[in-house]
Motif scaffolding. Sequence first.
Motif, PDB file in Angstrom:
ATOM      1  N   CYS A   1       7.039  27.504  16.084  1.00 59.58           N
ATOM      2  CA  CYS A   1       7.596  27.464  14.733  1.00 59.58           C
ATOM      3  C   CYS A   1       7.275  26.137  14.052  1.00 59.58           C
ATOM      4  O   CYS A   1       6.715  26.109  12.950  1.00 59.58           O
ATOM      5  N   VAL A   2       7.606  25.036  14.700  1.00 55.89           N
ATOM      6  CA  VAL A   2       7.429  23.713  14.095  1.00 55.89           C
ATOM      7  C   VAL A   2       5.958  23.463  13.766  1.00 55.89           C
ATOM      8  O   VAL A   2       5.622  23.061  12.656  1.00 55.89           O
ATOM      9  N   LYS A   3       5.065  23.747  14.711  1.00 55.07           N
ATOM     10  CA  LYS A   3       3.640  23.494  14.477  1.00 55.07           C
ATOM     11  C   LYS A   3       3.078  24.407  13.395  1.00 55.07           C
ATOM     12  O   LYS A   3       2.280  23.974  12.561  1.00 55.07           O
ATOM     13  N   THR A   4       3.502  25.663  13.390  1.00 54.84           N
ATOM     14  CA  THR A   4       3.000  26.604  12.387  1.00 54.84           C
ATOM     15  C   THR A   4       3.515  26.241  11.002  1.00 54.84           C
ATOM     16  O   THR A   4       2.747  26.241  10.031  1.00 54.84           O
ATOM     17  N   VAL A   5       4.787  25.906  10.895  1.00 58.40           N
ATOM     18  CA  VAL A   5       5.356  25.521   9.596  1.00 58.40           C
ATOM     19  C   VAL A   5       4.668  24.259   9.082  1.00 58.40           C
ATOM     20  O   VAL A   5       4.307  24.183   7.900  1.00 58.40           O
ATOM     21  N   ARG A   6       4.445  23.282   9.961  1.00 60.97           N
ATOM     22  CA  ARG A   6       3.758  22.049   9.541  1.00 60.97           C
ATOM     23  C   ARG A   6       2.344  22.342   9.063  1.00 60.97           C
ATOM     24  O   ARG A   6       1.926  21.864   8.014  1.00 60.97           O
ATOM     25  N   ARG A   7       1.606  23.118   9.862  1.00 66.28           N
ATOM     26  CA  ARG A   7       0.221  23.434   9.524  1.00 66.28           C
ATOM     27  C   ARG A   7       0.155  24.190   8.194  1.00 66.28           C
ATOM     28  O   ARG A   7      -0.687  23.900   7.346  1.00 66.28           O
ATOM     29  N   PHE A   8       1.051  25.156   8.034  1.00 65.82           N
ATOM     30  CA  PHE A   8       1.088  25.930   6.793  1.00 65.82           C
ATOM     31  C   PHE A   8       1.434  25.026   5.611  1.00 65.82           C
ATOM     32  O   PHE A   8       0.771  25.049   4.580  1.00 65.82           O
ATOM     33  N   SER A   9       2.454  24.212   5.769  1.00 67.48           N
ATOM     34  CA  SER A   9       2.887  23.322   4.697  1.00 67.48           C
ATOM     35  C   SER A   9       1.763  22.372   4.281  1.00 67.48           C
ATOM     36  O   SER A   9       1.548  22.138   3.089  1.00 67.48           O
ATOM     37  N   ASP A  10       1.041  21.858   5.264  1.00 69.36           N
ATOM     38  CA  ASP A  10      -0.070  20.948   4.977  1.00 69.36           C
ATOM     39  C   ASP A  10      -1.208  21.632   4.229  1.00 69.36           C
ATOM     40  O   ASP A  10      -2.002  20.971   3.568  1.00 69.36           O
ATOM     41  N   SER A  11      -1.276  22.963   4.346  1.00 71.43           N
ATOM     42  CA  SER A  11      -2.356  23.703   3.674  1.00 71.43           C
ATOM     43  C   SER A  11      -2.052  23.973   2.198  1.00 71.43           C
ATOM     44  O   SER A  11      -2.926  24.419   1.454  1.00 71.43           O
ATOM     45  N   LEU A  12      -0.814  23.710   1.776  1.00 74.09           N
ATOM     46  CA  LEU A  12      -0.404  24.012   0.402  1.00 74.09           C
ATOM     47  C   LEU A  12      -0.705  22.856  -0.548  1.00 74.09           C
ATOM     48  O   LEU A  12      -0.573  21.692  -0.178  1.00 74.09           O
ATOM     49  N   ASP A  13      -1.062  23.218  -1.792  1.00 77.50           N
ATOM     50  CA  ASP A  13      -1.221  22.166  -2.802  1.00 77.50           C
ATOM     51  C   ASP A  13       0.160  21.850  -3.390  1.00 77.50           C
ATOM     52  O   ASP A  13       1.118  22.588  -3.188  1.00 77.50           O
ATOM     53  N   GLU A  14       0.244  20.753  -4.119  1.00 77.08           N
ATOM     54  CA  GLU A  14       1.540  20.267  -4.630  1.00 77.08           C
ATOM     55  C   GLU A  14       2.232  21.271  -5.553  1.00 77.08           C
ATOM     56  O   GLU A  14       3.447  21.415  -5.514  1.00 77.08           O
ATOM     57  N   ALA A  15       1.466  21.962  -6.395  1.00 78.14           N
ATOM     58  CA  ALA A  15       2.061  22.934  -7.323  1.00 78.14           C
ATOM     59  C   ALA A  15       2.692  24.097  -6.559  1.00 78.14           C
ATOM     60  O   ALA A  15       3.808  24.526  -6.875  1.00 78.14           O
ATOM     61  N   THR A  16       1.997  24.582  -5.529  1.00 81.41           N
ATOM     62  CA  THR A  16       2.510  25.707  -4.733  1.00 81.41           C
ATOM     63  C   THR A  16       3.768  25.296  -3.974  1.00 81.41           C
ATOM     64  O   THR A  16       4.712  26.076  -3.865  1.00 81.41           O
ATOM     65  N   LYS A  17       3.799  24.066  -3.475  1.00 78.87           N
ATOM     66  CA  LYS A  17       4.939  23.583  -2.681  1.00 78.87           C
ATOM     67  C   LYS A  17       6.248  23.583  -3.458  1.00 78.87           C
ATOM     68  O   LYS A  17       7.307  23.565  -2.861  1.00 78.87           O
ATOM     69  N   LYS A  18       6.179  23.607  -4.775  1.00 78.82           N
ATOM     70  CA  LYS A  18       7.395  23.535  -5.591  1.00 78.82           C
ATOM     71  C   LYS A  18       7.964  24.912  -5.958  1.00 78.82           C
ATOM     72  O   LYS A  18       9.083  25.009  -6.431  1.00 78.82           O
ATOM     73  N   ASP A  19       7.184  25.985  -5.732  1.00 78.71           N
ATOM     74  CA  ASP A  19       7.592  27.325  -6.149  1.00 78.71           C
ATOM     75  C   ASP A  19       7.698  28.252  -4.930  1.00 78.71           C
ATOM     76  O   ASP A  19       6.693  28.607  -4.319  1.00 78.71           O
ATOM     77  N   TYR A  20       8.921  28.643  -4.580  1.00 75.47           N
ATOM     78  CA  TYR A  20       9.113  29.422  -3.362  1.00 75.47           C
ATOM     79  C   TYR A  20       8.408  30.772  -3.393  1.00 75.47           C
ATOM     80  O   TYR A  20       7.983  31.279  -2.353  1.00 75.47           O
TER      81      TYR A  20
END
Length: 173
Positions: free
Chosen positions: A31-50
């Motif tokens: 879970c932790v590694k997948t969530v981190r990897r996924f989060s790192d793949s997102l751009d800043e605009a996407t990270k703000k919109d669920y």
Amino acid sequence: MRTSHMVVLVCFLAGLVQTSLALKEEDCEVCVKTVRRFSDSLDEATKKDYKQIETAFKKYCKTQKNKEHRFCYYLGGLEESATGILNELSKPLSWSMPAEKICEKLKKKDAQICDLRYEKQIDLNNVDLKKLKVRDLKKILNDWDESCDGCLEKGDFIKRIEELKPKYAHNEL
């Protein structure tokens, strides 16, 4: 004065207990590694919109295999997922919550999320392939996305791994 010392002590102990109860990466590694990897793949605009995070996660899940694929299944990131708790990932991610905290919340919703564990990797530089089972030899090839056409005996699999080893051995270090 004595009461204020008690209050400080109680607060300190409560913080200490909270820290020791916090989920650690090794408690929920996939879970932790997948969530981190996924989060790192997102751009800043996407990270703000669920909602965009959910869409991106479903796309991300299409390329995942093994334990990460199973993780996606549990969250509802795959078309064949039986249930979905994707908002339990997307909303906290949009708030910039750390992966460990997100996984802690996910574990409360579905305990099997933290039951996912990575298999221990085989050190190809120090292992005697002849001592491995055919199943393990097949797993090595599968992890490399390679096949062994015409392999019938253990020796065939070993020969194929030895052929491919120079291509993949640098990843094992």
